[in-house]
Write an enzyme that holds these catalytic residues in place. Structure first.
Site, short mmCIF file in Angstrom:
data_model
loop_
_atom_site.label_atom_id
_atom_site.label_comp_id
_atom_site.label_asym_id
_atom_site.label_seq_id
_atom_site.Cartn_x
_atom_site.Cartn_y
_atom_site.Cartn_z
CG HIS A 110 -2.07 -0.99 1.11
ND1 HIS A 110 -2.56 -1.47 -0.09
CD2 HIS A 110 -2.82 -1.58 2.09
CE1 HIS A 110 -3.56 -2.31 0.16
NE2 HIS A 110 -3.74 -2.40 1.45
CG HIS A 184 -8.03 -0.42 2.43
ND1 HIS A 184 -8.74 -1.11 3.39
CD2 HIS A 184 -6.97 -1.21 2.12
CE1 HIS A 184 -8.13 -2.26 3.65
NE2 HIS A 184 -7.06 -2.35 2.88
CD GLU A 319 -8.31 -3.54 -0.18
OE1 GLU A 319 -7.12 -3.25 -0.41
OE2 GLU A 319 -8.64 -4.47 0.60
#
Length: 354
Positions: A110, A184, A319
């Site tokens: 991420h 997210h 996501e």
């Protein structure tokens, strides 16, 4: 007198002195999103149930300090690269780039130690025919978190008048780079409790099989005959504890499903229904895949909004994304972005009741 469609308020100051604001966007039906400039985080999202009662359907915290101390990406704008890159390394134009290994000390996750979820974005509110919008902008400088190129990113959040939270991402670069942005939020359509009886359907015949560290092996595996088959509406909890290696690696669902639609085309990726509240969530996107995650690592040690404790499987995430570890798998859809190209990505979380 009705409230304005867009409201702004201070939400705190980061440790390095950046003021953080929170914007409230409300459509004409009463649906409301609160988005802060730190991390582009959706702090709350209020939608109506079948009785027209509004509840907050995303997990998060009541204040900025809590997000600064510990945030498992609640509501975050994720980048430069959503999901994992194996061993924190990728090669582009013959040069190998090294990134932070912030996922169990092994892989990149991420966007790194200070990804897009941990920076303060500039904000511009916009009234549009579709509903109130908030346009966020951030310039990620060449070399930031190990990635090449100055990446200029704009993220536009709209609470549409047909009751969707729509996210439109755009990015440009001045040097060849990689880009994979996503959102997210941890959703709970009932406002609390576990999500195991929610009914899920995912428009995908295959998924990217992973190893024990959640890195794709390169295999696109058919969902048929596995607990990852959501081609027909199925309760989340129906097969979540089956003795299937992919489930055991992740302690539940935390995998990348490959959508049955042309690359780059806007289409329905997934649908979730909670029969108790009557809320239905449709995930519509231009992205080729989605990570579906069932809050497996929420362990009861996080106290969220209103003093609520977040337990395992008390939320789910969709996501939309390009595949994890794409730079290291040439047969996956490319995540490369070059000067003169425009990265575009649309994610729509559309709410209704039934």
């Amino acid at each position: 007198m009705s409230l304005p469609a867009i409201r702004k308020a201070p939400f705190g100051i980061t440790p390095d002195g950046h003021p953080v604001d929170i914007y409230t966007l409300q459509n004409r039906n009463g649906m409301e999103a609160r988005i802060m400039t730190y991390g582009g985080i959706v702090v709350s999202l209020k939608t109506a149930d079948k009785s027209r009662k509004f509840d907050d359907v995303v997990l998060g915290y009541d204040n900025l300090d809590a997000y600064l101390k510990r945030n498992p990406y609640f509501g975050a704008l994720v980048g430069r690269y959503g999901n994992r890159i194996a061993k924190g390394k990728f090669t582009l134009n013959g040069k190998t780039y090294s990134l932070a290994t912030n996922n169990n000390g092994v892989n990149h996750l991420h966007g790194g130690l200070k990804g897009f979820d941990k920076v303060v974005w500039s904000a511009k509110p916009l009234e549009t025919p579709d509903g109130p919008s908030l346009q966020l902008h951030y310039l990620s400088k060449d070399g930031e978190e190990g990635f090449p190129g100055n990446l200029s990113v704009t993220a536009t959040y709209t609470v549409t008048n047909d009751n969707a939270l729509q996210l439109d991402f755009e990015a440009t670069t001045d040097k060849d780079t990689i880009c994979n942005l996503t959102h997210h939020s941890y959703f709970n359509l009932r406002g609390g409790g576990d999500v195991l009886d929610y009914i899920v359907q995912i428009n995908a015949d295959t998924f990217t099989a992973v190893d024990q560290a959640a890195i794709p092996t390169g295999e696109l595996r058919p969902v048929a005959g596995t607990p990852l088959d959501f081609r027909q509406p199925t309760p989340i909890g129906a097969r979540i504890n089956q003795p299937y290696e992919q489930i055991q690696f992740a302690k539940g669902y935390d995998h990348n499903w490959v959508f049955n639609k042309p690359l780059g085309q806007l289409g329905l990726g997934a649908r979730v229904v909670d029969k108790v509240s009557g809320r239905c969530l449709e995930v519509i996107t231009t992205e080729p895949a989605t990570q579906f995650y069932t809050g497996n690592f929420l362990d009861g040690t996080i106290t969220g909004k209103g003093g609520r404790t977040y337990h395992q499987r008390h939320a789910f995430c969709f996501e939309p994304q390009h595949f994890p570890d794409s730079p290291n798998h040439p047969h996956f859809p490319s995540v490369e972005l070059k000067p003169g190209q425009l990265y575009k990505n649309t994610i729509i979380y559309k709410f209704s009741t039934e």
